[in-house]
Motif scaffolding. Sequence first.
Motif, PDB file in Angstrom:
ATOM      1  N   HIS A   1       0.839  -1.191   0.000  1.00 13.56           N
ATOM      2  CA  HIS A   1       0.000   0.000   0.000  1.00 13.56           C
ATOM      3  C   HIS A   1       0.873   1.239   0.000  1.00 13.56           C
ATOM      4  O   HIS A   1       1.874   1.315   0.718  1.00 13.56           O
ATOM      5  CB  HIS A   1      -0.910   0.040   1.233  1.00 13.56           C
TER       6      HIS A   1
ATOM      7  N   SER B   1      -7.458  -1.881  -4.272  1.00 10.08           N
ATOM      8  CA  SER B   1      -6.834  -0.577  -4.446  1.00 10.08           C
ATOM      9  C   SER B   1      -7.878   0.525  -4.485  1.00 10.08           C
ATOM     10  O   SER B   1      -9.073   0.289  -4.295  1.00 10.08           O
ATOM     11  CB  SER B   1      -5.992  -0.588  -5.727  1.00 10.08           C
TER      12      SER B   1
ATOM     13  N   LYS C   1      -7.257  -3.275   3.877  1.00 11.22           N
ATOM     14  CA  LYS C   1      -6.194  -4.185   3.471  1.00 11.22           C
ATOM     15  C   LYS C   1      -6.324  -5.538   4.183  1.00 11.22           C
ATOM     16  O   LYS C   1      -6.185  -6.598   3.559  1.00 11.22           O
ATOM     17  CB  LYS C   1      -4.827  -3.562   3.753  1.00 11.22           C
TER      18      LYS C   1
END
Length: 436
Positions: A81, A109, A187
């Motif tokens: 990330h 994303s 995430k």
Amino acid sequence: MDARDIIAKLRDKQGLFDSELNWFAAGLASGVVTDAQAGAFAMAALLNGMSDPERVALTLAMRDSGDVMRWDYSEPTIDKHSTGGIGDCVSLLLAPALAALGAYVPMVSGRGLGHTGGTLDKLESIPGLKTEVSEDKFRDVVTKVGCAIVSATGAIAPADKRLYGIRDVSGTVESIDLITASILSKKLAAGLEALVLDVKCGSGAFMTTIEEARTLAQSLVTTANGAGCKTSALITDMNQPCCPSLGNALEIMEVMKALTSGEVDNDLCDLTCALGGELMVLSGLSDDVDAASWAVRDTLTDGSAAERFGQMVTALGGPADFVDLWRDRLPSAPVVRDVMAPHAGFVSAMDGHALGMAVVHLGGGRTNGGERIDPAVGLTNVCELGEPVDGDVLIATIHARNLDDADAAEAALLCAIEIGNTAPEPLKLILEKVSV
């Protein structure tokens, strides 16, 4: 439980139990917690901060407010990330490179935010490619290709989606604790075993000073590891673009050059390899970060990363011949204008934020959430800090939809790039590593 009691405890620095944060996150997702209560919670977090255990508990509670993916692969599921910068298309190189080395990369994303470009917007400049896919499709692509870069579904961390919007209108965007929980809840919902973070620092980043970047990196690394995901961070320079192009299709072109030409001696590829090396060691795929970084570089030069990228593009609806014919498949702008240096000297400074906003105003980004993006516009051939220039040297090329847009971009460009009498000290690409 009552939202008011939880807000009051956070306000009065009394410490929150995991059960209280679980209840609050579930209430954000279900609507039991009102907008006013969510805003008050966010303001209390901004003003008072949260302890490490509270931040871990909030992150996990927001992750668990929606679907959490599970993977059954023998090899690790890993991801990267970035906190956002300009000309930053590292994810598009790193995901297929890691897949070529045997990892699985389920990359959820985001889109462009403020002056920074979004990985999803860049990918969607490829004709036919769709990043909004079902969970079943996401799983299928990751299984067959080794990587997939997609957008989060509404079922991923819905508590974060609600709180994110409220932070935006309540003056609480800057809370390090809430930034941390927001990034990591999404995430970790992808079921990761290891994560590497690229925390940007400089004029083109959200964190402009090394102190700000270090604080965020430490918060992210501590929280992610506390939540059970092996994580480290690199603090990297963003006082100039990561690659010489800014704009969606234009950055895809830089990615394809790296994947197909063998020209990998540049900041974009160096950063890709450094992050990949860190991630391979974190995940147990390698025990030596330098050897792992070279292995990532090898995938860029031997064609294996390009092959995985092409497979991913096709699986997500893009052209099957994209890797071979990418120059013909990407859109182009009707107005292309070279901008020369206004006088002799050295490129002494860049306003990265201004460069990013010039691309936004060309149509390459959004000034509000509902706007469509023009994938063809942006900047190429952007000069580098320290470069000697004179009136015959190009400092950038503008790609615009019309002459008026090109004029405005040229004016912004000339203000954003400073030409001085002396060259600045060379900048390090990687400033620090942060780990537990």
